[in-house]
Design a protein around this motif. Sequence first.
Motif, mmCIF file in Angstrom:
data_model
loop_
_atom_site.group_PDB
_atom_site.id
_atom_site.type_symbol
_atom_site.label_atom_id
_atom_site.label_comp_id
_atom_site.label_asym_id
_atom_site.label_seq_id
_atom_site.Cartn_x
_atom_site.Cartn_y
_atom_site.Cartn_z
ATOM 1 N N LEU A 1 -6.537 -3.147 -4.296
ATOM 2 C CA LEU A 1 -5.654 -3.998 -5.090
ATOM 3 C C LEU A 1 -4.668 -4.757 -4.208
ATOM 4 O O LEU A 1 -4.409 -5.945 -4.425
ATOM 5 C CB LEU A 1 -4.902 -3.156 -6.121
ATOM 6 N N ALA A 2 -4.119 -4.069 -3.208
ATOM 7 C CA ALA A 2 -3.149 -4.703 -2.311
ATOM 8 C C ALA A 2 -3.793 -5.827 -1.504
ATOM 9 O O ALA A 2 -3.194 -6.900 -1.325
ATOM 10 C CB ALA A 2 -2.545 -3.660 -1.376
ATOM 11 N N LEU A 3 -5.007 -5.606 -1.031
ATOM 12 C CA LEU A 3 -5.722 -6.644 -0.281
ATOM 13 C C LEU A 3 -5.986 -7.860 -1.164
ATOM 14 O O LEU A 3 -5.896 -9.002 -0.710
ATOM 15 C CB LEU A 3 -7.038 -6.081 0.272
ATOM 16 N N GLY A 4 -6.310 -7.608 -2.416
ATOM 17 C CA GLY A 4 -6.538 -8.703 -3.351
ATOM 18 C C GLY A 4 -5.268 -9.507 -3.601
ATOM 19 O O GLY A 4 -5.303 -10.739 -3.697
ATOM 20 N N ILE B 1 0.844 -1.203 0.000
ATOM 21 C CA ILE B 1 0.000 0.000 0.000
ATOM 22 C C ILE B 1 0.874 1.246 0.000
ATOM 23 O O ILE B 1 0.622 2.205 -0.752
ATOM 24 C CB ILE B 1 -0.941 -0.007 1.214
ATOM 25 N N GLY B 2 1.915 1.238 0.845
ATOM 26 C CA GLY B 2 2.811 2.391 0.907
ATOM 27 C C GLY B 2 3.501 2.658 -0.422
ATOM 28 O O GLY B 2 3.579 3.808 -0.877
ATOM 29 N N LEU B 3 3.989 1.604 -1.075
ATOM 30 C CA LEU B 3 4.662 1.760 -2.369
ATOM 31 C C LEU B 3 3.699 2.240 -3.452
ATOM 32 O O LEU B 3 4.067 3.054 -4.313
ATOM 33 C CB LEU B 3 5.294 0.428 -2.790
ATOM 34 N N MET B 4 2.462 1.757 -3.391
ATOM 35 C CA MET B 4 1.480 2.163 -4.402
ATOM 36 C C MET B 4 1.068 3.627 -4.209
ATOM 37 O O MET B 4 0.883 4.358 -5.191
ATOM 38 C CB MET B 4 0.269 1.238 -4.353
#
Length: 228
Positions: A156-159, A46-49
């Motif tokens: 997206l990250a959770l997926g 999440i941080g990178l996104m």
Amino acid sequence: MTNNWFSGTVNTVMGVKKESQNNNQENIPLNGKKIVSYLAGTLAQIGLMILTLWLANKGFESLIKYNLNEKINISIVCLFLTFFTIRSRFFSPLDNTRSRRQYDQVIRPKWAPPPFVFPIVWMSIGVLRIVSSYLVWQKLDQNFLAIPLIVFAIHLALGDTWNTIFTVEGRYALAVPVVILGPLLSSIILAVLYGQIIPLAGWLIFPSCVWLVVASALVTRIWQLNRG
């Protein structure tokens, strides 16, 4: 021949592999260290996104200064959103290998879709996500770092983390609450947020919500059939 070519093309675009190392960890006890790795990996992604969205803002501001044709600007933005959406696992430190092996090997309910359906559905949903995100980006003064797009990154990250748990590691019991509280719940929140900004964008996310309801039911049933 045509069907095989089409299926192969879809798998290539979505990064799906027919074979991968069998890494089923369903019978390996889930300890605190493993849970922390899932949480840390998700937060890192999440941080990178979000950082990437910030960089995209800066890049687009610089791009405008060159006074390029509007169609060129739109194409660049769409290419970025395509990569951001379809290759979101690029930002994840977890193993997010897309493989059909896990699904091919499990006992599935009779109503389960055949394996080739999944990359086609996800590619279609990916296109809808890209279009809806572009519409939201335009509506929000071309701001990549807006709250709805940050929520999109979280979704997206959770997926991707769920994919690690279910597809890569085969932890079916853990995959059930994760898919419901992660991808499914966040898709509903995303549809509401997008819909408040521009109704069409919210409706474009709606098929993703429906599919994730089906996926949640399927994952639950797979766990029930394979837990012995």
